[in-house]
Design an enzyme around this catalytic site. Structure first.
Site, PDB file in Angstrom:
ATOM      1  N   THR A 211       1.009  -0.810  -0.185  1.00  5.99           N
ATOM      2  CA  THR A 211       0.131   0.157  -0.044  1.00  5.99           C
ATOM      3  C   THR A 211       1.307   1.117   0.181  1.00  5.99           C
ATOM      4  O   THR A 211       0.662   2.075   0.773  1.00  5.99           O
ATOM      5  CB  THR A 211      -0.474   0.584   1.167  1.00  5.99           C
ATOM      6  OG1 THR A 211      -0.174  -0.026   2.298  1.00  5.99           O
ATOM      7  CG2 THR A 211      -1.769  -1.160   1.147  1.00  5.99           C
TER       8      THR A 211
ATOM      9  N   ARG B  17       3.932   2.277  -2.663  1.00  3.76           N
ATOM     10  CA  ARG B  17       4.345   2.515  -4.158  1.00  3.76           C
ATOM     11  C   ARG B  17       4.847   2.241  -4.474  1.00  3.76           C
ATOM     12  O   ARG B  17       5.624   1.190  -4.465  1.00  3.76           O
ATOM     13  CB  ARG B  17       5.828   3.610  -4.116  1.00  3.76           C
ATOM     14  CG  ARG B  17       5.193   5.037  -3.255  1.00  3.76           C
ATOM     15  CD  ARG B  17       4.312   5.730  -3.447  1.00  3.76           C
ATOM     16  NE  ARG B  17       4.419   7.261  -2.873  1.00  3.76           N
ATOM     17  CZ  ARG B  17       3.156   7.974  -2.511  1.00  3.76           C
ATOM     18  NH1 ARG B  17       2.719   6.361  -2.378  1.00  3.76           N
ATOM     19  NH2 ARG B  17       2.843   9.197  -1.842  1.00  3.76           N
TER      20      ARG B  17
ATOM     21  N   HIS C 175      -5.203   2.560  -5.952  1.00  3.97           N
ATOM     22  CA  HIS C 175      -3.906   3.295  -4.990  1.00  3.97           C
ATOM     23  C   HIS C 175      -5.171   4.391  -4.449  1.00  3.97           C
ATOM     24  O   HIS C 175      -5.695   5.515  -4.025  1.00  3.97           O
ATOM     25  CB  HIS C 175      -3.345   5.027  -6.277  1.00  3.97           C
ATOM     26  CG  HIS C 175      -2.613   5.011  -5.399  1.00  3.97           C
ATOM     27  ND1 HIS C 175      -0.894   5.091  -5.989  1.00  3.97           N
ATOM     28  CD2 HIS C 175      -2.479   5.548  -3.286  1.00  3.97           C
ATOM     29  CE1 HIS C 175      -0.794   5.850  -4.681  1.00  3.97           C
ATOM     30  NE2 HIS C 175      -1.037   6.578  -3.832  1.00  3.97           N
TER      31      HIS C 175
ATOM     32  N   GLU D  35       1.877   3.147 -12.738  1.00  5.97           N
ATOM     33  CA  GLU D  35       1.366   4.220 -12.056  1.00  5.97           C
ATOM     34  C   GLU D  35       2.130   5.490 -12.970  1.00  5.97           C
ATOM     35  O   GLU D  35       3.637   5.157 -13.134  1.00  5.97           O
ATOM     36  CB  GLU D  35       0.986   4.392 -11.153  1.00  5.97           C
ATOM     37  CG  GLU D  35      -0.236   3.371 -10.548  1.00  5.97           C
ATOM     38  CD  GLU D  35       0.035   3.949  -8.435  1.00  5.97           C
ATOM     39  OE1 GLU D  35      -0.790   4.647  -8.350  1.00  5.97           O
ATOM     40  OE2 GLU D  35       0.241   2.667  -8.237  1.00  5.97           O
TER      41      GLU D  35
END
Length: 451
Positions: A225, A227, A287, A256
């Site tokens: 949770t 990066r 995210h 991302e």
């Protein structure tokens, strides 16, 4: 002070800053280049992750005093260059740490109990009980890498389970009652569940790769949770196929965009991502671990509070209490030398409306309980010996609760006491010197309203 808001956030941020007297402007659509053309007009900016704050931007922001990012990390900002320009950087990991802790725990329980697969199968009319037999968390060892706000929040959520919680962090002595700090080697030896709560830095970029994974003694579950770029997706897929990683809960992905607003640039899904999407033992979310209704408000409030702290607005919880119960209770006044005290008092009265008397000007105010308080402003003639032995052209007056007790204690502590206590109708006075030779007047008022 003018603040430019570059991303939409909870309205309380805008409202409370306005109430404090800041001028707030909004620009949620201009390009980075367009913002750079006008950023020199602002002392502060508030941003989430719309674009990177790089050297080009910072060079254009000639009057910038602070950057407030409504989020946990600062990786979208050139931190070193900003700090070299004396720009204060503000983040708000306290605002969404609880949300992240809950999300990580939710992902873990979903994975352990095969709820993603069971839900999908049942909606297709399949009743597969044995194939969806779960695994209990009790008795497992949970390893947390990165034991800051997020890691601590997740560990706190685990307190209701019979698990051993270990943590590894580059900082020393961060372990607490919820997690034992260990070496990375010990964590890799004992861990059943690995949860990442680290920022994206040079040290953590692609940290979880094939070599890193191979060093774990047991097959383990992975939660990320933090990066996405901290995990090499292709190596993760291979570990899932081999059984070295039993399952993964990923709120963040390597692909991302830096703004976190979309997955990646391009038309074709990377092959490793396509494989992840097909795995029943992989749980994905876009995210959103720190993206709750409550955290949106908390993040904004943390930013407001830190800006208030930066600029000296009151915060009763952060006030420094007197070191002694009979010690300093307030600022009594500020005394300074001037060539003609009567003239300057008359000038201040005529031009500034200060209601001066023979002593100067007493400024009366009330605290939050409605108690009367005051501050004294007093000019003295240049040839006064009232400040002696100090050579400084000013002297500070401090109110205290028990002058004799304080002076006795200060003498024991080696502080220089000047002269003897003097008593007047309006209180007792004593004098001390600070380490730089400044004379401080200590005043115990007879009128308790002054305390």
């Amino acid at each position: 002070m003018k603040i430019l808001h570059l991303d939409k956030n909870h309205p309380l941020l805008f409202e409370q800053l306005s109430q404090l007297g800041f001028q707030n402007d909004e620009d949620y659509t201009s390009s980075k280049e367009e913002v750079e053309a006008k950023i020199n007009n602002y002392e502060g900016i508030v941003i989430r992750s719309r674009f990177d704050i790089d050297k080009t931007f910072l060079d254009a922001a000639k009057n910038l005093k602070f950057i407030a990012r409504v989020g946990a990390g600062l990786e979208s900002i050139d931190v070193e260059y900003a700090e070299s320009k004396n720009i204060t950087l503000i983040a708000a990991p306290e605002g969404n740490r609880n949300a992240v802790g809950e999300h990580a725990l939710g992902m873990l329980l979903l994975l352990f109990n095969n709820l993603k697969q069971a839900d999908s199968e049942l909606k297709q009319g399949l009743w597969n009980r044995e194939a969806n037999r779960g695994t209990e968390l009790d008795g497992k060892t949970v390893g947390i890498i990165g034991y800051g706000n997020m890691g601590k929040a997740f560990a706190k959520k685990l307190r209701g389970f019979e698990v051993e919680v270990l943590c590894y962090d580059i900082k020393e002595n961060v372990g607490d009652q919820n997690a034992k700090q260990v070496t990375l080697e010990e964590l890799q030896e004992k861990t059943d569940v690995l949860s990442l709560h680290i920022p994206w830095t040079e040290a953590t970029d692609k940290m979880v790769n094939a070599s890193f994974i191979s060093k774990f003694k047991k097959p383990f579950w992975l939660l990320n949770t933090a990066r996405g770029k901290c995990v090499v997706t292709t190596d993760l897929v291979q570990a899932l196929k081999s059984g070295k990683i039993l399952g993964a809960g990923l709120d963040v992905l390597e692909y991302e965009k830096g703004s976190f607003e979309s997955l990646f640039t391009g038309n074709d899904l990377p092959e490793a991502l396509q494989e992840l999407m097909k795995m029943d033992n992989v749980l994905l979310s876009p995210h959103i671990a720190g993206w709750t209704v409550e955290s949106k408000e908390k993040l904004a409030q943390v930013i407001v509070d830190k800006i208030k702290q930066l600029y000296g607005f009151g915060d009763d919880e952060k006030k420094i209490l007197p070191p002694k119960e009979y010690g300093v209770s307030g600022l009594g006044g500020f005394f300074f030398k001037t060539k003609d005290p009567d003239h300057i008092k008359a000038w201040y009265k005529e031009h500034l409306g200060m209601n001066t008397d023979q002593y100067g000007w007493t400024f009366w105010w009330k605290d939050k309980e409605g108690n009367d308080c005051s501050t004294q402003w007093s000019p003295f003639k240049e040839d006064t010996n009232y400040f002696a032995p100090s050579e400084k052209p000013y002297m500070m007056n401090l109110r205290v609760k028990d002058l004799h007790k304080l002076l006795n204690q200060l003498k024991e502590e080696g502080v220089t006491v000047v002269g003897e206590v003097e008593e007047f109708s309006y209180g007792k006075f004593g004098w001390i010197l600070d380490p730089e030779g400044n004379k401080l007047e200590l005043w115990e008022p007879n009128d308790r309203a002054f305390l």
